[in-house]
Scaffold this motif. Sequence first.
Motif, PDB file in Angstrom:
ATOM      1  N   UNK A 147      40.727  37.314  42.808  1.00 56.81           N
ATOM      2  CA  UNK A 147      40.700  36.830  41.525  1.00 56.81           C
ATOM      3  C   UNK A 147      40.478  38.082  40.466  1.00 56.81           C
ATOM      4  N   UNK A 148      40.973  39.224  40.915  1.00 61.98           N
ATOM      5  CA  UNK A 148      40.787  40.344  40.169  1.00 61.98           C
ATOM      6  C   UNK A 148      41.394  40.420  38.725  1.00 61.98           C
ATOM      7  N   UNK A 149      40.899  40.791  37.773  1.00 57.58           N
ATOM      8  CA  UNK A 149      41.472  40.803  36.298  1.00 57.58           C
ATOM      9  C   UNK A 149      42.490  41.925  36.568  1.00 57.58           C
ATOM     10  N   UNK A 150      43.823  41.397  35.733  1.00 62.35           N
ATOM     11  CA  UNK A 150      44.932  42.001  35.892  1.00 62.35           C
ATOM     12  C   UNK A 150      45.083  43.386  34.953  1.00 62.35           C
ATOM     13  N   UNK A 160      41.423  46.877  30.530  1.00 59.32           N
ATOM     14  CA  UNK A 160      40.186  45.896  29.640  1.00 59.32           C
ATOM     15  C   UNK A 160      38.810  46.609  30.261  1.00 59.32           C
ATOM     16  N   UNK A 161      38.022  46.079  29.409  1.00 59.80           N
ATOM     17  CA  UNK A 161      36.490  46.382  29.757  1.00 59.80           C
ATOM     18  C   UNK A 161      36.108  45.340  31.217  1.00 59.80           C
ATOM     19  N   UNK A 162      36.873  44.464  31.218  1.00 58.22           N
ATOM     20  CA  UNK A 162      36.351  43.403  32.333  1.00 58.22           C
ATOM     21  C   UNK A 162      37.079  43.806  33.534  1.00 58.22           C
ATOM     22  N   UNK A 163      38.266  44.525  33.533  1.00 58.43           N
ATOM     23  CA  UNK A 163      38.890  45.109  34.669  1.00 58.43           C
ATOM     24  C   UNK A 163      38.081  46.413  35.158  1.00 58.43           C
ATOM     25  N   UNK A 167      36.439  46.687  38.766  1.00 58.14           N
ATOM     26  CA  UNK A 167      36.682  48.024  39.829  1.00 58.14           C
ATOM     27  C   UNK A 167      35.544  48.670  40.050  1.00 58.14           C
ATOM     28  N   UNK A 168      34.459  48.822  39.201  1.00 59.91           N
ATOM     29  CA  UNK A 168      33.209  49.438  39.564  1.00 59.91           C
ATOM     30  C   UNK A 168      32.608  48.560  40.598  1.00 59.91           C
ATOM     31  N   UNK A 169      32.589  47.423  40.467  1.00 66.33           N
ATOM     32  CA  UNK A 169      31.602  46.437  41.146  1.00 66.33           C
ATOM     33  C   UNK A 169      32.237  46.432  42.626  1.00 66.33           C
ATOM     34  N   UNK A 170      33.528  45.904  42.617  1.00 67.38           N
ATOM     35  CA  UNK A 170      34.159  45.743  43.705  1.00 67.38           C
ATOM     36  C   UNK A 170      34.355  47.164  44.781  1.00 67.38           C
ATOM     37  N   UNK A 171      34.413  48.107  44.223  1.00 65.88           N
ATOM     38  CA  UNK A 171      34.563  49.309  45.167  1.00 65.88           C
ATOM     39  C   UNK A 171      33.220  49.798  45.767  1.00 65.88           C
TER      40      UNK A 171
END
Length: 255
Positions: A147-150, A160-163, A167-171
């Motif tokens: 469900x990652x932001x595009x 985008x800020x959301x993306x 990335x910061x959290x996912x990694x």
Amino acid sequence: PIDPIGENPFIWARGGGLRLAFHTQEGSFKVKLSLESASEEVEVLDVGSDHQDLWLLHGWLMAAAWCLAVPIAIAASLLRDVLPDKKWFNLHRGMNTVGSLLAFGGLGLAIYLTEDQEGSVHFDGTHQVLGIVVLSCMVVQALGGILRPALPKQGGEEKTDTRTQWEFVHKRFGYVLVLFAAYVVLSGNFAYHNMYDEYDAMPVVIFGLVALLVLGVGTLFLRWKHKQSSSSANDDGVVIQEVEDILSRSRHGNN
């Protein structure tokens, strides 16, 4: 009563610690006695198998998942600038899929073995509880990846800020999860020792630690080497540009 000239059945059980709990091992055997010898033949009956080899298989599945497959997936992400275009993502997704299949295969095997061992309780122990926590986090991490932001459609557009936040959290969540899972694999060695009073699971732990070490050091080395090459190429480009500027000014001065 014991028959001094016939077969005598015996049953046995052994626990894994001092706390009150069901026995972790049990079985039966019979001893054939005679007047000439206290024991001519001992025949072990396969009653209530403890599935020792299958518990080892459980450990190997989990070690392969968390110390090999998933770390390779993380290494692919870290080496995205080194690997060919989009190859890193295919490797990242593929090895995460392999790791998930191995991990849930190990979970299914553990559930089956616990069910088959009379008197055993599911998730009754630190290792078991931590294992469920790790697999739950794996599901959350996988859903986050799906469900990652595009990314921006145009290459030059900013994320985008959301993306960026995703990335910061996912990694970082992935890094912590692998280290935590490696610890749980290590704790499985102690759980195995408590069950069988043996260290047959040590090769699993050694394999896991060596795999993590090799992948970690190898990934960091390749990233460093790539940065060195990029830096050298940039320096060469600057030198060439400076030489061209000098030659250009020299031609203009002569004119």
